[in-house]
Enzyme design. Structure first.
Site, PDB file in Angstrom:
ATOM      1  CB  ILE A 156      -0.976  -0.015   1.200  1.00 43.75           C
ATOM      2  CG1 ILE A 156      -1.998   1.089   1.097  1.00 43.75           C
ATOM      3  CG2 ILE A 156      -0.264   0.053   2.510  1.00 43.75           C
ATOM      4  CD1 ILE A 156      -3.013   1.094   2.232  1.00 43.75           C
ATOM      5  CB  THR A 225      -8.312  -2.136  17.215  1.00 47.21           C
ATOM      6  OG1 THR A 225      -8.299  -2.592  18.566  1.00 47.21           O
ATOM      7  CG2 THR A 225      -7.072  -1.303  17.020  1.00 47.21           C
ATOM      8  CB  SER A 269       0.463  -2.594  21.917  1.00 46.63           C
ATOM      9  OG  SER A 269      -0.273  -2.483  20.708  1.00 46.63           O
ATOM     10  CE1 TYR A 271      -2.905  -3.166  14.875  1.00 51.43           C
ATOM     11  CE2 TYR A 271      -3.602  -3.907  17.043  1.00 51.43           C
ATOM     12  CZ  TYR A 271      -3.882  -3.671  15.711  1.00 51.43           C
ATOM     13  OH  TYR A 271      -5.136  -3.935  15.222  1.00 51.43           O
ATOM     14  CG  HIS A 272      -3.722  -1.326  20.382  1.00 45.79           C
ATOM     15  ND1 HIS A 272      -2.988  -2.365  20.907  1.00 45.79           N
ATOM     16  CD2 HIS A 272      -4.923  -1.855  20.030  1.00 45.79           C
ATOM     17  CE1 HIS A 272      -3.713  -3.473  20.870  1.00 45.79           C
ATOM     18  NE2 HIS A 272      -4.886  -3.199  20.344  1.00 45.79           N
ATOM     19  CE  LYS A 275      -5.406  -1.237  13.265  1.00 48.17           C
ATOM     20  NZ  LYS A 275      -5.819  -1.474  11.890  1.00 48.17           N
TER      21      LYS A 275
END
Ligand code: NAD
Length: 506
Positions: A156, A225, A269, A271-272, A275
């Protein structure tokens, strides 16, 4: 025309929401969701329809119910042959959604760079439900379901190729799943944290610029999320992204309305965190350029079944059980079969939002069928139930017993940094009230389906081969080691106490 009692959720939406409408008025980009036609009478907005050029220029007032391009389905009106591009099409959700939308008559296209396959391989694991190479997956989808999916292998972040593909396809909706979705992976070390944030945040940022230039009228359905919100210890409800109109901030004997402001995020985290950054970038893009988006705060998904993936073993979607990529319910079932006591972290009183695979696919279909209007940025909390982790372990143990497995539960020293006891109140009103969604899949029922699939003779050996990847070794401290076992207990021997989750869906 549908009767009033069963009116589809999107019957009254108009060309204003339709991605086939080109705004031809010279528009002033003011603030998010506010329109002003330059040099025209206030409120007058003129469009042309790409699908019905014979209509010329007109005000965007034809409803989906009236327009022959929008056809009634069980999920509301759908744009005929709607062009939907799925970013992350090879993934657990991307593949499943591609088949569902294809069967509904959508023209499905998509990209993937197979990073999920690579990351799982890096862990030394594999999907325990076998999936084939993409070329074969596509061939089977065509053979079994008559689908012709327009797929490109692509990152992407490769903006030149992404732009070219967008120009070629001109998607009317874009589902963005193409991110690295693992909290533990993002906590392994600096390289993994950087890769997660680079992949996710820059991928989304680039996508927004390409959409602005090529398909500003397309609806972006982006996967966030529930972990963006964290679990506030105050017990403040987790609203759908924004404070409701009657929310008030009080401080120093003064008060302010908070209505419409983005609610605080407390990611759990790196990762979060990626987001959360996406959320702000999308919000801004809707404000600056009148892009339109639903940002989905999705609960943890569990399950293996949809009518499409269950139709043929070669159409199945991936199913991971390793400590990086397996999600909790899916992992518990695998542990039960492998004879590993189910791994509850810490007290196990963490409450999270969950939704079954098939229900999640229905939500996505309803959202795609009801696009936001220009400039609209909305958040949807996509969950169908709230559960404590140790209660989930009890349900998996109970179902496991029916399959002949004697399952124990173990409490492990928590590798994560998170509250282990907390209030949890989630507002999830948009899906039932605005999009007509009602969950259909029960937790126990879907767990039974997972057991049925994972105990098949061709899958049991695949589980056994990857047993060593199941136990958590990645700690939020940066250490790599096994967690100490705090306690092992028999299911049904502990009282549920403390906070209970509260889901506000009506
Ligand atoms: N599965 C869940 O429980 C869950 C819960 C909440 C949110 N989500 C979100 O939903 C989305 C999909 O989740 P999933 O479980 O299907 O994950 P997945 O990893 O199976 O699917 C994501 C797909 O995107 C691809 N991808 C990643 N980065 C890419 C890039 N730079 N270019 C092209 N393709 C790329 C991957 O190869 C993979 O096939 C993710 O954004 C995830 O964060 C998932």
């Amino acid at each position: 025309m549908a009767t009033e009692a069963h009116r589809p959720h999107n019957a009254d939406k108009t060309c204003w929401n339709c991605p086939a409408a080109d705004i031809v008025t010279n528009v002033d980009f003011t603030a998010c969701g506010q329109s002003r036609a330059r040099g025209e009478e206030e409120g007058e907005m003129v469009i042309e329809c790409r699908r019905r050029p014979e209509l010329g220029s007109f005000e965007p007032s034809i409803t989906f119910e009236e327009c022959p391009e929008w056809q009634l389905t069980e999920y509301g009106y759908m744009l005929r042959d709607m062009k939907v591009m799925i970013l992350g099409l090879d993934g657990y959700l991307g593949w499943t959604l591609a088949l569902k939308l294809g069967e509904l008559g959508c023209e499905v296209s998509g990209i993937d760079n197979y990073t999920r396959r690579d990351c799982v391989m890096e862990k030394g694991a594999h999907t325990v439900v076998p999936i084939t190479r993409m070329t074969e997956r596509l061939a089977v989808a065509e053979e079994q379901l008559g689908l012709s999916i327009n797929f490109r292998r692509m990152d992407i972040r490769d903006l030149r190729n992404l732009r070219e593909f967008m120009e070629e396809v001109r998607p009317e909706a874009i589902v963005h799943y193409a991110e690295i979705p693992s909290a533990p992976y993002s906590m392994v070390d600096a390289e993994h944290a950087i890769e997660t944030q680079h992949n996710n945040t820059l991928g989304t940022l680039g996508l927004l610029w390409v959409m602005k230039d090529v398909v500003p009228e397309s609806a972006l359905i982006k996967l966030g999320t529930m972990g963006e919100y964290g679990a506030p210890l105050t017990g403040r409800p987790l609203f759908e992204g924004m404070f409701p109109s009657d929310a008030v901030l009080k401080w120093d004997n003064r008060e302010w309305s908070m209505g419409g402001e983005i609610t605080p995020r407390d990611p759990v985290s790196f990762y979060h965190c990626s987001k959360v950054q996406d959320t702000f970038n999308i919000y801004e893009a809707c404000k600056y350029w009148w892009l339109r988006s639903y940002d989905i705060m999705q609960g943890v998904i569990y399950g293996v079944n949809t009518p499409q993936v269950s139709k043929d073993e070669r159409l199945r979607t991936r199913f991971d059980i390793d400590e990086w990529f397996g999600t909790v319910v899916n992992r518990f079932v695998a542990q039960a079969i492998l004879g590993i006591p189910l791994t509850v972290y810490g007290l196990g009183d963490q409450i999270r939002g969950f939704i079954a695979l098939d229900d999640a696919m229905e939500c996505m279909t309803r959202l795609i069928s009801s696009p936001p209007e220009p400039g609209q940025y909305d958040v949807v909390n996509q969950v169908s139930g709230l559960h404590k982790v140790r209660d989930l372990a009890e349900v998996v143990a109970k179902v496991g017993k029916q399959f002949g497995y004697e399952v124990e539960i173990q409490r492990l020293e928590n590798p994560r940094v998170e509250a282990e006891e907390h209030p949890f109140e989630v507002v999830s009103r948009a899906l039932p009230n605005t999009f007509g969604f009602r969950p259909r899949i029960g937790l126990e029922e879907e767990i039974t389906e997972i057991f049925k699939l994972l105990t098949r003779p061709h899958i049991v050996p695949r589980l056994g081969m990857k047993k060593h990847t199941v136990m958590p070794k990645t700690r939020w401290s940066g250490e790599k080691r096994d967690s100490d076992v705090l306690e092992v207990y028999e299911p049904g021997t502990k009282e549920s106490e403390g906070y209970e989750g509260r889901l506000l869906s009506s």
